[in-house]
Design an enzyme around this catalytic site. Structure first.
Site, mmCIF file in Angstrom:
data_model
loop_
_atom_site.group_PDB
_atom_site.id
_atom_site.type_symbol
_atom_site.label_atom_id
_atom_site.label_comp_id
_atom_site.label_asym_id
_atom_site.label_seq_id
_atom_site.Cartn_x
_atom_site.Cartn_y
_atom_site.Cartn_z
ATOM 1 C CE1 TYR A 109 4.971 3.815 1.138
ATOM 2 C CE2 TYR A 109 4.414 6.128 1.573
ATOM 3 C CZ TYR A 109 4.985 4.729 1.948
ATOM 4 O OH TYR A 109 5.517 4.639 3.353
ATOM 5 C CD GLU A 197 4.997 1.122 3.777
ATOM 6 O OE1 GLU A 197 5.865 2.030 3.873
ATOM 7 O OE2 GLU A 197 5.198 0.179 3.611
#
Ligand code: GDP
Ligand code: MN
Length: 392
Positions: A109, A197
């Protein structure tokens, strides 16, 4: 402002982030053709909506042939996907991104956000990617690594390397991670982003890094100087009420209640929403008509608020400094005549030309409910709602 995954990938790739090859498709035939261009066998079909959590909602599928791509695309296009981020209304799939499949060994992530506390861009990363950051923060907070970037120095290489080591990256991955991190940072900074992201940033079977998903959102107040970003706007993915307000230059945020609000100034709007809640009601929206609002602008605000079918009463709350209460009052009366209002309207005026404004309301002959104070206005609005809330 949010953009689609394929758009974010194109931007990030330009800055140097490794992404898989892919093609956009608006029809099942185009999807099948895209698959053929990618080699004709295994590829991933991804619904393009402004939301994460598409995988769980059936919006991401690994297909093994052109035919499979075509039939899956047929089922997906035009469908409304409800994810954990869209709310119950969901978002309609109008386009697909067809991408070469990647052999995933590990998912990382990687997020860039604005940290309001330090007033700096902050990187959040985890070696256990794939799931949403909210889930990660709940189930595996220990895996999260944070790093704040000094705006004067920018993201320096040793910092990026340190982060790579904290995530357990090795060999060539470290250099690839540094490149990816710096590319994201530059894209964020140079395009006035609010969020970047990559989830997952995959480590492939061959040990390389590649961005399998990408999300970017931008500061709407900076769009005037980023026309190339504004061009990526997709109104089909926005709350129709917010898209309409945006087109009319109104600051509007749609909410779930039934009390429509027309207010000047963000601070007063927040205070009004608090007062409504205190009085036992729920605001349907946040709307700031701004300063110096003409009667026409007030009418537009009414139309915008009324576009929400949930609205059962309207509360107009103006503390006029630059604004003029008489103009606002004229706008309210005009809205009644032009829009054909059939729901109660509460008006609270204060400040510049308040006497003239109240006089217009009083002599209008319309069933307007007048209030002197904000608290009174909120109570009146809650009482005037078609279905009063049950006492707790
Ligand atoms: P999201 O659910 O909206 O965040 O969409 P993602 O693009 O992140 O896709 C969801 C999941 O699908 C990812 O976490 C991956 O595990 C998987 N996925 C996406 N692309 C590929 C791919 O090329 N190959 C494989 N095997 N899995 C993929
Ligand atoms: Mn994702």
């Amino acid at each position: 402002m949010d953009i689609h995954e394929h758009q974010a990938k194109a931007i990030l790739a330009e800055f140097g982030v490794p992404v898989p090859r892919g093609h956009l498709a608006f029809s099942p035939e185009q999807a099948a053709y895209a698959c053929r261009q990618l080699g004709g066998s295994t590829c991933v079909v991804k619904a393009q909506i402004h939301s994460g959590g598409r995988g769980e909602a059936g919006g991401v599928k690994l297909c093994r042939s052109e035919d499979e791509v075509r039939s899956y695309a047929r089922g997906l296009l035009g469908r409304t996907l409800v994810t954990r981020q869209t709310g119950a209304a969901g978002k309609v799939v109008h386009r697909l991104w067809i991408e070469e499949a990647t052999d995933i060994a590990q998912e990382i992530y990687l997020g860039f956000v604005l940290d309001r506390k330090s007033e700096r861009i902050m990187i959040v990363a985890s070696g256990h990617g794939g799931m949403e950051i909210e889930q990660l923060a709940e189930t595996d907070p220990g895996s999260l690594v944070r790093m704040v970037i000094d705006p004067a120095a920018g993201l320096v290489e040793f910092q990026a390397r340190e982060l790579a080591f904290k995530l357990g990256l090795k060999g060539k991955q470290v250099a690839q991670f540094v490149t990816t991190l710096r590319a994201c940072y530059r894209a964020y900074r140079d395009l006035d982003a609010m969020m970047v992201e990559i989830n997952p940033l995959a480590i492939t079977g061959a040990g390389d890094l590649v961005a399998l998903d990408a999300k970017m959102s931008f500061d709407t107040n900076a769009l005037y100087r980023r026309p190339q970003v504004e061009a990526l706007r997709d109104p089909s993915q926005e709350d129709p009420r917010e898209a309409m307000a945006h087109d009319n230059g109104l600051a509007y945020v749609g909410l779930d209640g039934d009390i429509g609000c027309i207010i000047n100034g963000a601070g007063l709007a927040m205070a009004t929403m608090d007062m409504i809640k205190l009085a036992g009601g729920e605001p349907a929206n946040f709307l700031d008509i701004g300063g110096g609002a003409s009667p026409e602008r007030v009418v537009t605000a009414f139309r915008t608020v009324l576009a929400d079918a949930n609205v059962g009463v309207i509360l107009v709350n103006i503390f006029a400094g630059i604004n003029r209460c008489d103009w606002i009052a004229k706008g309210v009366v005009q809205a009644y005549q032009e829009v054909g209002l059939s729901i109660p309207v509460v008006v609270r005026l204060s400040g510049t030309n308040v006497e003239e404004g109240r006089e217009i309301i009083r002599t209008s002959g319309l069933p307007l409910l007048s209030a002197e104070t904000l608290a009174e206005a909120a109570k009146l609005a809650v009482r005037a709602r078609p279905q009063p809330v049950a006492a707790e």
